[in-house]
Design an enzyme around this catalytic site. Structure first.
Site, PDB file in Angstrom:
ATOM      1  N   GLY A  58      17.035  24.881  -9.910  1.00  0.00           N
ATOM      2  CA  GLY A  58      17.852  26.129 -10.462  1.00  0.00           C
ATOM      3  C   GLY A  58      16.951  27.063 -10.800  1.00  0.00           C
ATOM      4  O   GLY A  58      15.629  27.143 -10.936  1.00  0.00           O
ATOM      5  N   GLN A  99      14.201  35.239 -13.898  1.00  0.00           N
ATOM      6  CA  GLN A  99      13.026  34.405 -13.425  1.00  0.00           C
ATOM      7  C   GLN A  99      12.210  35.112 -12.282  1.00  0.00           C
ATOM      8  O   GLN A  99      11.173  34.863 -11.921  1.00  0.00           O
ATOM      9  CB  GLN A  99      13.140  33.140 -13.221  1.00  0.00           C
ATOM     10  CG  GLN A  99      13.653  32.293 -14.400  1.00  0.00           C
ATOM     11  CD  GLN A  99      13.745  30.921 -14.159  1.00  0.00           C
ATOM     12  OE1 GLN A  99      14.940  30.355 -13.538  1.00  0.00           O
ATOM     13  NE2 GLN A  99      12.712  30.023 -14.365  1.00  0.00           N
ATOM     14  N   CYS A 123      10.565  24.109 -16.488  1.00  0.00           N
ATOM     15  CA  CYS A 123      10.816  25.240 -16.078  1.00  0.00           C
ATOM     16  C   CYS A 123       9.750  26.005 -15.281  1.00  0.00           C
ATOM     17  O   CYS A 123       8.535  25.962 -15.529  1.00  0.00           O
ATOM     18  CB  CYS A 123      11.129  26.239 -17.381  1.00  0.00           C
ATOM     19  SG  CYS A 123      11.327  27.847 -16.874  1.00  0.00           S
ATOM     20  N   LEU A 124      10.276  26.724 -14.062  1.00  0.00           N
ATOM     21  CA  LEU A 124       9.511  27.310 -13.135  1.00  0.00           C
ATOM     22  C   LEU A 124       8.543  28.523 -13.995  1.00  0.00           C
ATOM     23  O   LEU A 124       7.434  28.705 -13.581  1.00  0.00           O
ATOM     24  CB  LEU A 124      10.045  27.862 -11.799  1.00  0.00           C
ATOM     25  CG  LEU A 124      10.772  26.780 -11.191  1.00  0.00           C
ATOM     26  CD1 LEU A 124      11.775  27.481 -10.187  1.00  0.00           C
ATOM     27  CD2 LEU A 124       9.652  25.958 -10.292  1.00  0.00           C
ATOM     28  N   HIS A 179      20.699  24.902 -18.692  1.00  0.00           N
ATOM     29  CA  HIS A 179      19.239  25.423 -18.857  1.00  0.00           C
ATOM     30  C   HIS A 179      19.396  26.964 -18.056  1.00  0.00           C
ATOM     31  O   HIS A 179      18.470  28.038 -18.606  1.00  0.00           O
ATOM     32  CB  HIS A 179      18.415  24.593 -17.858  1.00  0.00           C
ATOM     33  CG  HIS A 179      16.839  25.052 -17.887  1.00  0.00           C
ATOM     34  ND1 HIS A 179      16.005  24.469 -18.552  1.00  0.00           N
ATOM     35  CD2 HIS A 179      16.340  25.988 -17.155  1.00  0.00           C
ATOM     36  CE1 HIS A 179      14.892  24.987 -18.321  1.00  0.00           C
ATOM     37  NE2 HIS A 179      14.943  25.967 -17.364  1.00  0.00           N
ATOM     38  N   GLU A 180      20.011  27.009 -17.089  1.00  0.00           N
ATOM     39  CA  GLU A 180      19.924  28.399 -16.395  1.00  0.00           C
ATOM     40  C   GLU A 180      20.682  29.286 -17.177  1.00  0.00           C
ATOM     41  O   GLU A 180      20.214  30.595 -17.100  1.00  0.00           O
ATOM     42  CB  GLU A 180      20.324  28.244 -14.802  1.00  0.00           C
ATOM     43  CG  GLU A 180      19.545  27.297 -13.721  1.00  0.00           C
ATOM     44  CD  GLU A 180      18.027  27.433 -13.874  1.00  0.00           C
ATOM     45  OE1 GLU A 180      17.791  28.590 -14.141  1.00  0.00           O
ATOM     46  OE2 GLU A 180      17.290  26.713 -13.992  1.00  0.00           O
ATOM     47  N   HIS A 228      18.656  31.201 -19.623  1.00  0.00           N
ATOM     48  CA  HIS A 228      17.844  32.116 -19.040  1.00  0.00           C
ATOM     49  C   HIS A 228      18.613  33.710 -19.109  1.00  0.00           C
ATOM     50  O   HIS A 228      18.029  34.293 -19.342  1.00  0.00           O
ATOM     51  CB  HIS A 228      17.424  32.040 -17.701  1.00  0.00           C
ATOM     52  CG  HIS A 228      16.178  30.949 -17.532  1.00  0.00           C
ATOM     53  ND1 HIS A 228      15.014  31.555 -18.039  1.00  0.00           N
ATOM     54  CD2 HIS A 228      16.078  29.669 -16.911  1.00  0.00           C
ATOM     55  CE1 HIS A 228      14.089  30.451 -17.866  1.00  0.00           C
ATOM     56  NE2 HIS A 228      14.639  29.423 -17.096  1.00  0.00           N
TER      57      HIS A 228
END
Length: 188
Positions: free
Chosen positions: A45, A50, A100-101, A142-143, A146
């Site tokens: 994701g 991000q 998370c990235l 999760h996304e 963001h």
């Protein structure tokens, strides 16, 4: 085009993102770039904040999880969400270790409801309203966080946050292991 991933400490990650007006940007090209960026970083994701864009858009691709035994079928879970709105969440809260990235090297248990209903536009600005559960719901939650300016670390206990404080500070300084290009927060 592969974008660098914005890491912990950048204000764009803590800001509520803005809706996208149809025709204001090339969302198809951006979605393509976001899928490419996400795949190059081995993610499932990726939200626009991000990559430094404070707009309400994220992409998901659960197919890398499809190999895992006993997991739900994720082979068809590749979607673009524009201006999404979670209408409701319910079901048992379940704990899963998330990463998370934008927070490389840190994984922690996060509890989330098992089901949700979401309204969103796809890359053609076609409206959808769908229900998701299990891992698909978790990836979306999760996304979605963001674009609301929320990180998974915000769900941790104060004690756990204190333990991670040094690691998070190091990420902000670029002292982290990421096998993808990252973008550090601007120094004040």
């Amino acid at each position: 085009m592969i974008y660098p991933i914005v890491v912990y400490g950048d204000p764009v990650l803590k800001k509520e993102a803005q809706d996208i007006e149809e025709g204001s940007i090339d969302v198809k090209k951006l979605a393509e770039d976001m899928f490419e960026t996400m795949a190059s970083a081995s993610g499932i994701g990726l939200a626009a904040p991000q990559i430094g864009m404070s707009i309400r858009m994220f992409v998901v691709d659960g197919s890398p999880l499809d190999d895992e035994e006993g997991e739900e079928d994720m082979s068809d879970f590749r979607k673009v969400f524009i201006n999404p709105e979670i209408l409701w969440e319910d079901g048992e809260e379940w704990v899963f270790t998330e990463g998370c990235l934008s927070i490389p090297g840190i994984r922690e248990d996060v509890s989330r409801p098992e089901r949700l209903r979401i309204n969103y536009l796809d890359e053609n600005f076609k409206e959808h309203e769908e229900e998701f559960d299990g891992m698909k719901a978790r990836i979306i939650q999760h996304e979605y966080d963001h674009i609301e300016g929320v990180l998974f670390t915000d769900y941790l206990t104060p004690f756990k946050k204190r333990i991670l404080k040094g690691k998070l500070a190091n990420i902000t300084k670029g002292k982290c292991d990421a096998d993808y290009k990252i973008k550090l927060p601007k120094k004040k």
